[in-house]
Design an enzyme around this catalytic site. Structure first.
Site, PDB file in Angstrom:
ATOM      1  N   THR A  82       1.062  -1.221  -0.007  1.00  0.00           N
ATOM      2  CA  THR A  82       0.102  -0.052   0.035  1.00  0.00           C
ATOM      3  C   THR A  82       0.773   1.233  -0.029  1.00  0.00           C
ATOM      4  O   THR A  82       1.797   1.292   0.773  1.00  0.00           O
ATOM      5  CB  THR A  82      -0.840  -0.132   1.244  1.00  0.00           C
ATOM      6  OG1 THR A  82      -0.154  -0.219   2.479  1.00  0.00           O
ATOM      7  CG2 THR A  82      -2.137  -1.224   1.252  1.00  0.00           C
ATOM      8  N   VAL A  90       1.970  -4.233   6.683  1.00  0.00           N
ATOM      9  CA  VAL A  90       0.724  -4.100   5.715  1.00  0.00           C
ATOM     10  C   VAL A  90       1.306  -3.373   4.362  1.00  0.00           C
ATOM     11  O   VAL A  90       0.989  -3.821   3.447  1.00  0.00           O
ATOM     12  CB  VAL A  90      -0.229  -2.953   6.494  1.00  0.00           C
ATOM     13  CG1 VAL A  90      -1.140  -2.150   5.375  1.00  0.00           C
ATOM     14  CG2 VAL A  90      -1.028  -3.375   7.351  1.00  0.00           C
ATOM     15  N   GLU A  91       2.512  -2.367   4.623  1.00  0.00           N
ATOM     16  CA  GLU A  91       2.921  -1.700   3.379  1.00  0.00           C
ATOM     17  C   GLU A  91       3.687  -2.809   2.310  1.00  0.00           C
ATOM     18  O   GLU A  91       3.398  -2.820   1.287  1.00  0.00           O
ATOM     19  CB  GLU A  91       3.962  -0.696   4.056  1.00  0.00           C
ATOM     20  CG  GLU A  91       3.469   0.460   4.659  1.00  0.00           C
ATOM     21  CD  GLU A  91       2.362   1.374   3.532  1.00  0.00           C
ATOM     22  OE1 GLU A  91       2.583   1.002   2.266  1.00  0.00           O
ATOM     23  OE2 GLU A  91       1.770   1.964   4.066  1.00  0.00           O
ATOM     24  N   THR A  92       4.592  -3.748   2.962  1.00  0.00           N
ATOM     25  CA  THR A  92       5.623  -4.433   2.192  1.00  0.00           C
ATOM     26  C   THR A  92       5.938  -5.744   2.518  1.00  0.00           C
ATOM     27  O   THR A  92       6.603  -6.459   1.763  1.00  0.00           O
ATOM     28  CB  THR A  92       6.773  -3.546   1.797  1.00  0.00           C
ATOM     29  OG1 THR A  92       7.488  -3.401   3.175  1.00  0.00           O
ATOM     30  CG2 THR A  92       6.661  -2.065   1.190  1.00  0.00           C
TER      31      THR A  92
END
Length: 353
Positions: free
Chosen positions: A16, A137-139
């Site tokens: 995200t 969540v990001e990576t």
């Protein structure tokens, strides 16, 4: 002194993005169509000269950077908002980010970086579970940092943002400012601007910072004299914590409380009017029909009623604090914020097993 930023390996797909509503960054499932070089666009080359003058950069270097970028039609499509009427679904959204892969990877990341996470929490007040939740969540802790050339992404969105978007002019201006921030970052660090890869929206590194956020909030947390959000877990941890500190994270404050809504005498419209911005006292929320638990009733700061829609099922409601709102400054979505919180909680629970 900040030395050169290392270009990341080209692997995985982007997580995200952040600080804007352009999330759900995914790698193309088939070969991405590459459009023409921006070197052939006179108006872009003219803009490059203006950028160089405005930022005090060498004009030819800026021309080479923008001219070496390709128009990416897939990026222009990806940035489009979902069709009007597309239902939101918290349960489905949650399932995308809270699974065994992220939990297991989060446990390893936490154990490998326990001392650094503790140091970050001591210095900023931001809990380890929030930092770990963000990076997961990001990576997925670096597994999916993005495959698009950042110059391609930012130049496409700055000069060819889809005109059918309801906020096209505003969004194009935002990406032009991020393009300028990226040029400043790569010039300062001696990095080839055409080498770095990230999300389709130009977010970079394990925490998927937009370039302006890297320039403002990234820190050298491992003390090696350089900031590296691709390879240094310490710099990533310290930078995420510093970001939240800058957005007024309050140490020891919960992110949210449970709530029930009283159907009789409830002013739901008034409760939801401020959206996720903490506005109400606990007493005011109770007077408007929110059935708060004992902890929430004792909360002294402002609160917000947060609604997370669930498709055809009843929505989920929580009462968000100023710390919940701080997480939405990382990505402007209450769904994102709760996913970060709950992933961090799941990882913390797995750590204790």
């Amino acid at each position: 002194m900040v030395r050169a930023v290392k270009a990341p390996p080209s692997h995985g797909h982007a997580g995200t993005s952040k600080r804007a509503k352009h999330n759900k960054t995914q790698a193309p499932r088939k070969a991405e169509t590459v459009g023409p070089l921006y070197a052939g666009r006179p108006e872009v080359m003219q803009a490059a000269d203006g950028i160089a003058q405005r930022l005090g950069l060498e004009p030819q270097w800026v021309r080479q950077a923008l001219g070496g970028a390709h128009y990416m039609p897939g990026i222009a499509r990806a940035i489009a908002p979902p069709p009007v009427g597309t239902p939101k679904n918290w349960t489905l959204y949650r399932s995308r980010f809270i699974d065994s892969v992220r939990i297991n990877a989060g446990v390893k990341f936490w154990r490998d970086n326990r001392e650094t996470l503790e140091r970050a929490e001591q210095q900023t007040g931001v809990p380890a579970n929030i930092i770990v939740g963000i990076i997961g969540v990001e990576t997925i802790y670096g597994q999916q940092v993005g495959t698009y050339r950042v110059m391609d992404a930012l130049t496409t969105l700055a000069f060819d943002f889809p005109t059918q978007h309801p906020r096209a002019k505003e969004r194009a201006a935002f990406f032009l400012s991020e393009l300028e921030a990226f040029l400043v970052l790569t010039q300062r660090t001696g990095t080839d601007p055409l080498a770095l890869r990230g999300s389709y929206a130009g977010a970079i590194g394990l925490p998927q910072f937009m370039p302006s956020s890297w320039n403002k909030y990234a820190v050298d947390f491992d003390g090696d004299g350089r900031i590296d959000l691709f390879h240094s877990a310490a710099d990533v941890i310290g930078s995420v914590a510093n970001y939240f500190k800058a957005f007024q994270w309050r140490a020891g404050m919960p992110t949210h409380y449970a709530v029930r809504l009283n159907s009789e005498g409830m002013d739901k419209a008034a409760l939801l009017a401020p959206d996720i911005l903490p506005t109400f006292t606990a007493a005011t929320m109770a007077a408007l029909g929110a059935d708060l638990d004992a902890r929430a009733l004792q909360h002294t700061g402002p609160l917000a009623l947060v609604e997370l829609q669930n498709g055809d099922a009843p929505p989920l409601y929580v009462v968000g604090t100023e710390n919940f709102y701080a997480i939405t400054r990382y990505n402007w979505s209450s769904y994102y914020a709760l996913a970060v919180i709950e992933l961090g909680q799941e990882i913390a629970a797995a750590m204790s097993k």
